[in-house]
Design an enzyme around this catalytic site. Sequence first.
Site, PDB file in Angstrom:
ATOM      1  CG  ASN A  62      -2.101  -0.833   0.864  1.00  0.00           C
ATOM      2  OD1 ASN A  62      -2.619  -1.185  -0.285  1.00  0.00           O
ATOM      3  ND2 ASN A  62      -3.064  -1.049   1.976  1.00  0.00           N
ATOM      4  CD1 TRP A 216      -8.650  -6.126   7.970  1.00  0.00           C
ATOM      5  CD2 TRP A 216      -8.093  -4.667   9.396  1.00  0.00           C
ATOM      6  NE1 TRP A 216      -7.734  -5.267   7.162  1.00  0.00           N
ATOM      7  CE2 TRP A 216      -7.310  -4.401   8.098  1.00  0.00           C
ATOM      8  CE3 TRP A 216      -7.798  -3.678  10.422  1.00  0.00           C
ATOM      9  CZ2 TRP A 216      -6.283  -3.339   8.031  1.00  0.00           C
ATOM     10  CZ3 TRP A 216      -6.560  -2.820  10.201  1.00  0.00           C
ATOM     11  CH2 TRP A 216      -6.104  -2.740   9.001  1.00  0.00           C
ATOM     12  CG  ASP A 349      -8.255  -8.564  -3.178  1.00  0.00           C
ATOM     13  OD1 ASP A 349      -7.365  -7.929  -2.585  1.00  0.00           O
ATOM     14  OD2 ASP A 349      -9.541  -7.843  -2.790  1.00  0.00           O
TER      15      ASP A 349
HETATM   16  O1  SFD Z   1      -5.788  -4.590   2.709  1.00  0.00           O
HETATM   17  C1  SFD Z   1       5.209  -9.913  19.929  1.00  0.00           C
HETATM   18  N1  SFD Z   1      -1.851  -4.232   5.975  1.00  0.00           N
HETATM   19  C2  SFD Z   1      -1.370  -3.653   4.724  1.00  0.00           C
HETATM   20  N2  SFD Z   1      -0.545  -3.257   4.207  1.00  0.00           N
HETATM   21  C3  SFD Z   1      -0.034  -3.178   2.764  1.00  0.00           C
HETATM   22  O2  SFD Z   1       1.017  -2.647   2.679  1.00  0.00           O
HETATM   23  N3  SFD Z   1      -0.919  -3.868   1.924  1.00  0.00           N
HETATM   24  C4  SFD Z   1      -2.132  -4.191   2.072  1.00  0.00           C
HETATM   25  O3  SFD Z   1      -2.942  -4.816   1.514  1.00  0.00           O
HETATM   26  C5  SFD Z   1      -2.715  -4.359   3.629  1.00  0.00           C
HETATM   27  N4  SFD Z   1      -3.874  -4.574   4.169  1.00  0.00           N
HETATM   28  C6  SFD Z   1      -3.897  -5.596   5.401  1.00  0.00           C
HETATM   29  C7  SFD Z   1      -2.875  -5.112   6.235  1.00  0.00           C
HETATM   30  C8  SFD Z   1      -3.176  -5.693   7.666  1.00  0.00           C
HETATM   31  C9  SFD Z   1      -3.974  -6.934   7.572  1.00  0.00           C
HETATM   32  C10 SFD Z   1      -4.005  -7.839   8.753  1.00  0.00           C
HETATM   33  C11 SFD Z   1      -4.770  -7.210   6.441  1.00  0.00           C
HETATM   34  C12 SFD Z   1      -4.637  -6.649   5.517  1.00  0.00           C
HETATM   35  C13 SFD Z   1      -5.790  -8.389   6.709  1.00  0.00           C
HETATM   36  C14 SFD Z   1      -1.081  -3.474   7.078  1.00  0.00           C
HETATM   37  C15 SFD Z   1       0.324  -4.158   7.570  1.00  0.00           C
HETATM   38  O4  SFD Z   1       0.344  -5.311   7.395  1.00  0.00           O
HETATM   39  C16 SFD Z   1       0.626  -3.587   8.726  1.00  0.00           C
HETATM   40  O5  SFD Z   1       0.929  -1.998   8.539  1.00  0.00           O
HETATM   41  C17 SFD Z   1       2.249  -4.013   9.048  1.00  0.00           C
HETATM   42  O6  SFD Z   1       2.421  -5.196   9.098  1.00  0.00           O
HETATM   43  C18 SFD Z   1       2.579  -3.256  10.513  1.00  0.00           C
HETATM   44  O7  SFD Z   1       3.853  -3.954  10.596  1.00  0.00           O
HETATM   45  P1  SFD Z   1       4.199  -3.945  12.354  1.00  0.00           P
HETATM   46  O8  SFD Z   1       5.895  -4.799  12.255  1.00  0.00           O
HETATM   47  O9  SFD Z   1       4.245  -2.868  13.080  1.00  0.00           O
HETATM   48  O10 SFD Z   1       3.447  -5.079  12.776  1.00  0.00           O
HETATM   49  P2  SFD Z   1       3.288  -6.630  12.440  1.00  0.00           P
HETATM   50  O11 SFD Z   1       3.680  -6.822  11.186  1.00  0.00           O
HETATM   51  O12 SFD Z   1       1.926  -7.100  12.903  1.00  0.00           O
HETATM   52  O13 SFD Z   1       4.254  -7.412  13.638  1.00  0.00           O
HETATM   53  C19 SFD Z   1       4.004  -7.589  14.909  1.00  0.00           C
HETATM   54  C20 SFD Z   1       5.032  -8.392  15.487  1.00  0.00           C
HETATM   55  O14 SFD Z   1       5.145  -8.220  16.955  1.00  0.00           O
HETATM   56  C21 SFD Z   1       5.123  -9.646  17.298  1.00  0.00           C
HETATM   57  N5  SFD Z   1       4.608  -9.300  18.689  1.00  0.00           N
HETATM   58  N6  SFD Z   1       6.499 -10.441  20.075  1.00  0.00           N
HETATM   59  C22 SFD Z   1       7.001 -10.662  21.338  1.00  0.00           C
HETATM   60  N7  SFD Z   1       6.264 -10.173  22.377  1.00  0.00           N
HETATM   61  C23 SFD Z   1       5.069  -9.725  22.433  1.00  0.00           C
HETATM   62  N8  SFD Z   1       4.289  -9.600  23.423  1.00  0.00           N
HETATM   63  C24 SFD Z   1       4.562  -9.411  20.801  1.00  0.00           C
HETATM   64  N9  SFD Z   1       3.298  -8.618  20.664  1.00  0.00           N
HETATM   65  C25 SFD Z   1       3.357  -8.898  19.320  1.00  0.00           C
HETATM   66  C26 SFD Z   1       4.035 -10.276  16.630  1.00  0.00           C
HETATM   67  O15 SFD Z   1       4.190 -11.827  16.555  1.00  0.00           O
HETATM   68  C27 SFD Z   1       4.739 -10.018  15.196  1.00  0.00           C
HETATM   69  O16 SFD Z   1       5.908 -10.397  14.971  1.00  0.00           O
HETATM   70  S1  SFD Z   1      -5.154  -3.810   3.797  1.00  0.00           S
HETATM   71  O17 SFD Z   1      -6.070  -3.684   5.021  1.00  0.00           O
HETATM   72  O18 SFD Z   1      -4.792  -2.478   3.215  1.00  0.00           O
HETATM   73  P1  AMP Z   2      -8.094  -1.155   2.275  1.00  0.00           P
HETATM   74  O1  AMP Z   2      -8.221  -2.280   1.570  1.00  0.00           O
HETATM   75  O2  AMP Z   2      -9.366  -0.456   2.651  1.00  0.00           O
HETATM   76  O3  AMP Z   2      -7.046  -1.111   3.503  1.00  0.00           O
HETATM   77  O4  AMP Z   2      -7.317  -0.013   1.484  1.00  0.00           O
HETATM   78  C1  AMP Z   2      -6.101  -0.185   0.985  1.00  0.00           C
HETATM   79  C2  AMP Z   2      -5.704   1.125   0.314  1.00  0.00           C
HETATM   80  O5  AMP Z   2      -6.497   1.792  -0.513  1.00  0.00           O
HETATM   81  C3  AMP Z   2      -5.367   2.289   1.559  1.00  0.00           C
HETATM   82  O6  AMP Z   2      -4.359   2.958   1.266  1.00  0.00           O
HETATM   83  C4  AMP Z   2      -6.635   2.868   1.717  1.00  0.00           C
HETATM   84  O7  AMP Z   2      -6.472   4.189   2.185  1.00  0.00           O
HETATM   85  C5  AMP Z   2      -7.062   2.974   0.180  1.00  0.00           C
HETATM   86  N1  AMP Z   2      -8.290   3.285  -0.061  1.00  0.00           N
HETATM   87  C6  AMP Z   2      -9.246   2.332   0.179  1.00  0.00           C
HETATM   88  N2  AMP Z   2     -10.686   2.831  -0.005  1.00  0.00           N
HETATM   89  C7  AMP Z   2     -10.447   3.797  -0.577  1.00  0.00           C
HETATM   90  C8  AMP Z   2     -11.427   4.682  -1.468  1.00  0.00           C
HETATM   91  N3  AMP Z   2     -12.377   4.639  -1.552  1.00  0.00           N
HETATM   92  N4  AMP Z   2     -10.776   6.193  -1.921  1.00  0.00           N
HETATM   93  C9  AMP Z   2      -9.291   6.283  -1.707  1.00  0.00           C
HETATM   94  N5  AMP Z   2      -8.567   5.309  -1.337  1.00  0.00           N
HETATM   95  C10 AMP Z   2      -9.243   4.193  -0.677  1.00  0.00           C
END
Ligand code: SFD
Ligand code: AMP
Length: 624
Positions: A62, A216, A349
């Site tokens: 993203n 989520w 997806d």
């Molecule tokens: O569709 C301990 N994210 C998306 N990012 C994208 O670039 N593209 C996407 O398509 C993304 N989408 C998405 C995303 C996340 C999820 C769950 C879905 C869809 C379904 C977001 C990214 O994944 C997110 O921003 C990053 O992963 C954040 O990175 P970080 O490192 O801050 O968090 P992490 O990867 O979750 O890792 C956490 C780690 O900590 C460990 N942990 N270890 C030891 N002791 C403890 N007490 C601990 N507590 C946690 C975990 O095990 C893990 O290793 S979409 O929505 O946009």
């Molecule tokens: P999401 O699957 O909702 O996590 O979205 C993935 C990426 O698309 C994130 O960067 C969101 O901010 C962006 N996004 C999702 N929906 C929209 C929308 N309707 N208009 C603009 N950006 C969007």
Amino acid sequence: MANLKTQVVETDLLIVGGGMAACGAAVEAAYWAKQHGLKVTLVDKAAVDRSGAVAMGLSAINQYVGIKDGKNTVEDYVKYVRSDLMGITREDLVYNIARHVDSTVHLFEKWGLPIWKDAEGNYVHEGRWQLMINGESYKVVVAEAAKNALGAENIYERVFIVGPIMQGGVCVGAVGFSVREERFYVFKAKAVLVAMGGAVHVFKPRSSGEGFGRAWYPPWNSGSSAYFTLKAGAEMTCQEVRFIPVRFKDAYGPVGAWFLLFKSRATNGMGGDYMQERKDELEKWVPYGKVKPVPANLRNWLMMLDVMDGKGPIYMRTEEAITKIASESGDEKAAKKKLKELEAEAWEDFLDMTISQAILWAGTDTAPEEKPSEIAAAEPYFIGSHSGASGAWVSGPKDIAPNEYFWGYPNMSTVEGIFCAGDASGASSHKFSSGSHAEGRIAAKAAIDYIVDHPAAPNYDQAQIDALKAEILRPLDVYSQFSKTSSDPEINPNYIRPKMFMFRLQKIMDEYAGGVSSQFKTSKALLEKGLDLLQYLKVDSEKLAASDLHELMRSWENVHRMWQAEAHVRAILFREETRWPGYYFRSDKPAMNEKDWKVFVNMKWLPKENKWEVFTRPIISIVS
Ligand code: SFD
Ligand code: AMP
């Protein structure tokens, strides 16, 4: 006391967490540490290959600015993030990540991540900043590079970190326990990089019964980053800025690909398009209501208004979007071929990152090209890396941060020796998977610089470590002392099991702090009552009881969530306005107040006094 052996690990840099930010940190730290003869150790509560938010994979990256292509600039990205967060953002931090994120994405590709390419060999974009990937094995690919960089002997998996070891106000390590072996861990370090993700299940989720646990964001991110930094006495920021994602209902499939790649509409139960029909509402939230794209929380808000008016269900019009793209692709034969391609992309997806949504489609006879699917606003999450902003207040980079935002080492918190990245660092939203990895690299390089500048081995107070061990293992002791005093170990007046504790926390947050069943609305009176109830919960947290190591982890996860909850309630109570109506709405302060509240709300828990301090910090813009 429970009889767990103590293992002491001595290192220079300790990375806690094994997700995207931690893996970025591992690769970068290993490189710089080698030049200085330093040791780097990483600890994850799970197995790095499949831990954290990216465990199931993702179907898009993203954050990709594409600086080389010349279409976007780093400044463009800062402006985008600033508007999306209704003006509340640390531009220096966003800028720093944005200027480095492309190189992280190129590394992913070099390590073997398949990024979609068009006929000319260019990346296929989902939207302006997003790239499409075949990402089922995204985390495995990223983890492999981290493991190769550090060496297996420096990685501790299935060790749950509870909290920091502090010495004279400086962080000198962390304590935790194995969730598989009877072992208590003491990690002694000269600096700690916190990357334990955000927090899930602080609020009551929509899922219940057999679906409970489906969320989520990953349920195993339980607020450990927030707890670690708060307990160390670090300043925190944007604790009020929770994230409410709109997702495919019940299995939480992401919507980005549908809105951006397939250009789908969402309509209400009467067929009305809330983004059109409620356009005028955006006027109330200017200047941010007028920017393109409309900020995520305002998109949510327009939809929520429909839901509150009883106009649900809300549908993602997948059938309309797919048929439209297919029909525009040429003659009947070409349209048929395109339709097949789109169907495959739609299923992939979800299969790449939210398998349960594909299962729900299969289970409900949903063919996306034939019928629409319901979407809904999910429960609140705490996540500094997506469209929320909660996390620690960290130093910016020397070359661009204003003086007020710079104190020596990029991404160091206000507590010496603690560096934060990903969900753990605040006010720098929209870093996602790629930006979190890039920020992990930035923070790790700075942490190694800090260690080189502060080479002395820290002192440790054994009595303090013994006290931490006793406190951490207490739930095991409580259980073994009292479990036989009732006929059913679930029900006992002397203790509370972690699951029940979690339900109680979630009920408080849901009903008083604006959860799903309160339609995300709250007020001063509700928040004060909620805070009161949280104090009773805190007292009872000393009575948490764990029958085994797994429950010990569950106990501490809930304590971590409880601290995140309290920070959140205090922050929304302090900010006397409504700024992100689609994240939470203060019914007693229903408007945005740019004059008084275009500021950061920051806070600290004071360890010596056991008191909270909530205050403001100015917003200093660096991009005009
Ligand atoms: O569709 C301990 N994210 C998306 N990012 C994208 O670039 N593209 C996407 O398509 C993304 N989408 C998405 C995303 C996340 C999820 C769950 C879905 C869809 C379904 C977001 C990214 O994944 C997110 O921003 C990053 O992963 C954040 O990175 P970080 O490192 O801050 O968090 P992490 O990867 O979750 O890792 C956490 C780690 O900590 C460990 N942990 N270890 C030891 N002791 C403890 N007490 C601990 N507590 C946690 C975990 O095990 C893990 O290793 S979409 O929505 O946009
Ligand atoms: P999401 O699957 O909702 O996590 O979205 C993935 C990426 O698309 C994130 O960067 C969101 O901010 C962006 N996004 C999702 N929906 C929209 C929308 N309707 N208009 C603009 N950006 C969007």
